[in-house]
Scaffold this motif. Sequence first.
Motif, PDB file in Angstrom:
ATOM      1  N   PHE A   2      14.561 -82.773 -52.117  1.00  0.00           N
ATOM      2  CA  PHE A   2      15.523 -83.203 -51.089  1.00  0.00           C
ATOM      3  C   PHE A   2      15.573 -84.734 -51.018  1.00  0.00           C
ATOM      4  O   PHE A   2      16.651 -85.339 -50.998  1.00  0.00           O
ATOM      5  N   ASP A   3      14.401 -85.363 -50.965  1.00  0.00           N
ATOM      6  CA  ASP A   3      14.335 -86.823 -50.864  1.00  0.00           C
ATOM      7  C   ASP A   3      14.971 -87.480 -52.085  1.00  0.00           C
ATOM      8  O   ASP A   3      15.653 -88.509 -51.968  1.00  0.00           O
ATOM      9  N   ARG A   4      14.758 -86.892 -53.255  1.00  0.00           N
ATOM     10  CA  ARG A   4      15.329 -87.447 -54.475  1.00  0.00           C
ATOM     11  C   ARG A   4      16.860 -87.367 -54.445  1.00  0.00           C
ATOM     12  O   ARG A   4      17.556 -88.322 -54.822  1.00  0.00           O
ATOM     13  N   LEU A   5      17.382 -86.221 -53.972  1.00  0.00           N
ATOM     14  CA  LEU A   5      18.835 -86.058 -53.894  1.00  0.00           C
ATOM     15  C   LEU A   5      19.444 -87.034 -52.897  1.00  0.00           C
ATOM     16  O   LEU A   5      20.518 -87.610 -53.138  1.00  0.00           O
ATOM     17  N   ARG A   6      18.786 -87.225 -51.761  1.00  0.00           N
ATOM     18  CA  ARG A   6      19.303 -88.178 -50.769  1.00  0.00           C
ATOM     19  C   ARG A   6      19.326 -89.589 -51.355  1.00  0.00           C
ATOM     20  O   ARG A   6      20.267 -90.355 -51.117  1.00  0.00           O
ATOM     21  N   ALA A   7      18.277 -89.923 -52.126  1.00  0.00           N
ATOM     22  CA  ALA A   7      18.228 -91.254 -52.740  1.00  0.00           C
ATOM     23  C   ALA A   7      19.361 -91.436 -53.752  1.00  0.00           C
ATOM     24  O   ALA A   7      19.812 -92.564 -53.987  1.00  0.00           O
ATOM     25  N   GLN A   8      19.825 -90.317 -54.334  1.00  0.00           N
ATOM     26  CA  GLN A   8      20.932 -90.382 -55.283  1.00  0.00           C
ATOM     27  C   GLN A   8      22.300 -90.403 -54.601  1.00  0.00           C
ATOM     28  O   GLN A   8      23.319 -90.485 -55.265  1.00  0.00           O
ATOM     29  N   LEU A  54      24.636 -80.989 -48.884  1.00  0.00           N
ATOM     30  CA  LEU A  54      23.861 -80.155 -49.801  1.00  0.00           C
ATOM     31  C   LEU A  54      24.655 -78.918 -50.215  1.00  0.00           C
ATOM     32  O   LEU A  54      24.597 -78.502 -51.379  1.00  0.00           O
ATOM     33  N   LYS A  55      25.410 -78.325 -49.288  1.00  0.00           N
ATOM     34  CA  LYS A  55      26.154 -77.106 -49.622  1.00  0.00           C
ATOM     35  C   LYS A  55      27.155 -77.379 -50.734  1.00  0.00           C
ATOM     36  O   LYS A  55      27.286 -76.591 -51.679  1.00  0.00           O
ATOM     37  N   ALA A  56      27.859 -78.502 -50.636  1.00  0.00           N
ATOM     38  CA  ALA A  56      28.806 -78.869 -51.692  1.00  0.00           C
ATOM     39  C   ALA A  56      28.079 -79.105 -53.012  1.00  0.00           C
ATOM     40  O   ALA A  56      28.564 -78.736 -54.090  1.00  0.00           O
ATOM     41  N   ASP A 106      20.055 -75.387 -43.767  1.00  0.00           N
ATOM     42  CA  ASP A 106      19.382 -75.590 -42.472  1.00  0.00           C
ATOM     43  C   ASP A 106      18.242 -76.589 -42.614  1.00  0.00           C
ATOM     44  O   ASP A 106      18.068 -77.490 -41.779  1.00  0.00           O
ATOM     45  N   MET A 107      17.419 -76.424 -43.668  1.00  0.00           N
ATOM     46  CA  MET A 107      16.309 -77.360 -43.891  1.00  0.00           C
ATOM     47  C   MET A 107      16.832 -78.776 -44.133  1.00  0.00           C
ATOM     48  O   MET A 107      16.299 -79.747 -43.603  1.00  0.00           O
ATOM     49  N   TRP A 108      17.868 -78.870 -44.932  1.00  0.00           N
ATOM     50  CA  TRP A 108      18.479 -80.167 -45.247  1.00  0.00           C
ATOM     51  C   TRP A 108      18.939 -80.877 -43.980  1.00  0.00           C
ATOM     52  O   TRP A 108      18.807 -82.093 -43.837  1.00  0.00           O
ATOM     53  N   ASN A 109      19.446 -80.086 -43.032  1.00  0.00           N
ATOM     54  CA  ASN A 109      19.976 -80.648 -41.786  1.00  0.00           C
ATOM     55  C   ASN A 109      18.903 -80.859 -40.721  1.00  0.00           C
ATOM     56  O   ASN A 109      19.218 -81.171 -39.575  1.00  0.00           O
ATOM     57  N   GLY A 110      17.636 -80.651 -41.079  1.00  0.00           N
ATOM     58  CA  GLY A 110      16.549 -80.989 -40.178  1.00  0.00           C
ATOM     59  C   GLY A 110      16.046 -79.886 -39.287  1.00  0.00           C
ATOM     60  O   GLY A 110      15.217 -80.135 -38.404  1.00  0.00           O
ATOM     61  N   LYS A 111      16.506 -78.647 -39.494  1.00  0.00           N
ATOM     62  CA  LYS A 111      16.011 -77.545 -38.664  1.00  0.00           C
ATOM     63  C   LYS A 111      14.570 -77.225 -39.046  1.00  0.00           C
ATOM     64  O   LYS A 111      14.229 -77.169 -40.228  1.00  0.00           O
ATOM     65  N   THR A 112      13.745 -77.001 -38.044  1.00  0.00           N
ATOM     66  CA  THR A 112      12.348 -76.642 -38.288  1.00  0.00           C
ATOM     67  C   THR A 112      12.074 -75.167 -37.963  1.00  0.00           C
ATOM     68  O   THR A 112      10.951 -74.697 -38.127  1.00  0.00           O
ATOM     69  N   TYR A 113      13.105 -74.466 -37.490  1.00  0.00           N
ATOM     70  CA  TYR A 113      12.972 -73.027 -37.215  1.00  0.00           C
ATOM     71  C   TYR A 113      14.342 -72.383 -37.355  1.00  0.00           C
ATOM     72  O   TYR A 113      15.351 -72.952 -36.935  1.00  0.00           O
ATOM     73  N   TYR A 114      14.400 -71.235 -37.985  1.00  0.00           N
ATOM     74  CA  TYR A 114      15.640 -70.469 -38.008  1.00  0.00           C
ATOM     75  C   TYR A 114      15.298 -69.010 -38.271  1.00  0.00           C
ATOM     76  O   TYR A 114      14.194 -68.677 -38.710  1.00  0.00           O
ATOM     77  N   GLU A 115      16.249 -68.144 -38.002  1.00  0.00           N
ATOM     78  CA  GLU A 115      16.076 -66.727 -38.295  1.00  0.00           C
ATOM     79  C   GLU A 115      17.402 -66.149 -38.759  1.00  0.00           C
ATOM     80  O   GLU A 115      18.468 -66.593 -38.339  1.00  0.00           O
ATOM     81  N   ARG A 116      17.316 -65.176 -39.647  1.00  0.00           N
ATOM     82  CA  ARG A 116      18.510 -64.506 -40.150  1.00  0.00           C
ATOM     83  C   ARG A 116      18.112 -63.210 -40.827  1.00  0.00           C
ATOM     84  O   ARG A 116      16.936 -62.989 -41.111  1.00  0.00           O
ATOM     85  N   GLU A 117      19.103 -62.369 -41.077  1.00  0.00           N
ATOM     86  CA  GLU A 117      18.851 -61.102 -41.750  1.00  0.00           C
ATOM     87  C   GLU A 117      19.152 -61.238 -43.241  1.00  0.00           C
ATOM     88  O   GLU A 117      19.927 -62.094 -43.657  1.00  0.00           O
ATOM     89  N   GLY A 118      18.509 -60.386 -44.033  1.00  0.00           N
ATOM     90  CA  GLY A 118      18.742 -60.412 -45.472  1.00  0.00           C
ATOM     91  C   GLY A 118      18.200 -59.156 -46.123  1.00  0.00           C
ATOM     92  O   GLY A 118      17.767 -58.216 -45.443  1.00  0.00           O
ATOM     93  N   ILE A 119      18.215 -59.142 -47.444  1.00  0.00           N
ATOM     94  CA  ILE A 119      17.714 -57.997 -48.209  1.00  0.00           C
ATOM     95  C   ILE A 119      16.741 -58.500 -49.268  1.00  0.00           C
ATOM     96  O   ILE A 119      17.075 -59.399 -50.049  1.00  0.00           O
TER      97      ILE A 119
END
Length: 374
Positions: free
Chosen positions: A120-126, A131-133, A192-205
Motif C-alpha cells: 500500500f505504501d509503495r503504491l501511494r508513493a507512486q 485503489l479500486k480503479a 476499506d483497508m486503503w481508506n483507513g478502516k480498522t474494522y469491517y464486517e461483510r458476508e461471503g463464501i
Amino acid sequence: VNRETVNMFGAKDEAELLASLDRMFRDEMRAHWRSELMALWNGELTWSGDGINYRLDGEALHIRLHWRILPECESTWECVLVSIENITALKLAERRFRDLFEHAPISLWEEDYGALKQEFDRLRAQGVVDLKAHLESDPEAVRRFMGMIRVLDVNRKTLNMFEAKDKGALLANLDKVFRDEMHAHFVDELVDMWNGKTYYEREGINYSLSGEPVNIQLHWTLMPGHEKDFDWVLVALQDITARKKAEEYLRYLGTHDVMTGLYNRAFFEETLLKLESHRSDPVSFIIADLNGLKTVNDSLGHQAGDKLIRRAAEVLTASIENGHIAARIGGDEFIIIMAGVDEQTANDIMKRIQSLVVMNNKYYREPELSLSLG
C-alpha cells in the motif's frame, strides 16, 4: 541470594533454601538448562529464557531467568549474577488467552498483513490515489495482495469448519478455501483497508477442503497499536450456511408456487412492475388455462386434480427457454412472460407447448391433459 529469592521459593531462611535446591530445580527445568549449557559451550557471556522452578511446598513457578558472567570472571566463571523473575501470573494470563482463542465457538484467525501494508505504501508513493480503479486496471493485483497475507494461527473451530485434520493441512490448502466468489468481497476489504478502516464486517463464501461452500460472516479487526505496520489482524468467521439456506428457502416460498415449483402470482406482479420500469420491447405473454380441472376434481378427487396441475407445469417448464418466466397465477391459470420475444416466436412456443401436451398424454393415464392457449 537475596531476601526476595527466599520469599519467592517459600523458604524460611537462606540455609533452608540452599539445602533444598534439588526440590527447586528439577523436572521441566532440564529443558532450559540444556539451552544454558549450549550458550556456555558456545562462549556466550549472557543468557535469558523462560522456564519452571518449584517452591519448597511443591507449587510450580513460571520464571524468567537471566544470567551474566561478570567481567572479572569471564575466564573462570567463578562469579555469575543470576536474576529470576516470577512470571507465573503472566503465564496464566497467556494460557487463559490461548484457551479463549483455541476454544472460541467461532472461527478465529490471527494474521499478519505487514507485507500488504508495505505494498500500500509503495503504491501511494507512486501516486496511486484510487485503489479500486487500480485493481480494475490490474486484475492480477488482487491475487498478489491475497498472497501477501501471512496466517499466524487458527483455532479448533476453524479446523472443524473447513474440515481440516490439523493446522498444517489447512495452511497448505488456503487456495482451496479462499477462491471464486471470495475475490469479489476481498476487493471491498482491500478498499476499506486503503481508506483507513480498522474494522469491517461483510458476508461471503469460502470453501471447506472437501469442496463444500461455506457461507460466512466475516469480522476483520486491525488490533490496536498495530495501525502503522498491520502486523496483527484478528479475523473472525461465523458459519451462516444454515441461515442462508433458511433465507433462500423462505425467499423461494415467497416467490414460488409450492405445488408446481413455478413462480407464483406475487412474483408475476413484481416482474410486471420491473418490465414496466425498464421497458424494452418486444415483450410477449402466453396465457394458459388448464381445461376440465373442476370435472377431474369432482369425479376423481382433488389428488387427481393436483396431479393434473403438476403435469401442466411440467409441460410449460419444458417449453420455455432461458430467461422466460412461467408462473401459476390462479387455480388453473398459468402465464409465460418472454422479454425480447416477438409474436411469431411466441406462436412457435405455443405450438411447442401443444406438441408436448400430446407427448405428456402418452406417458400418463387419464385424466387427459388439455390446455387452452392465447
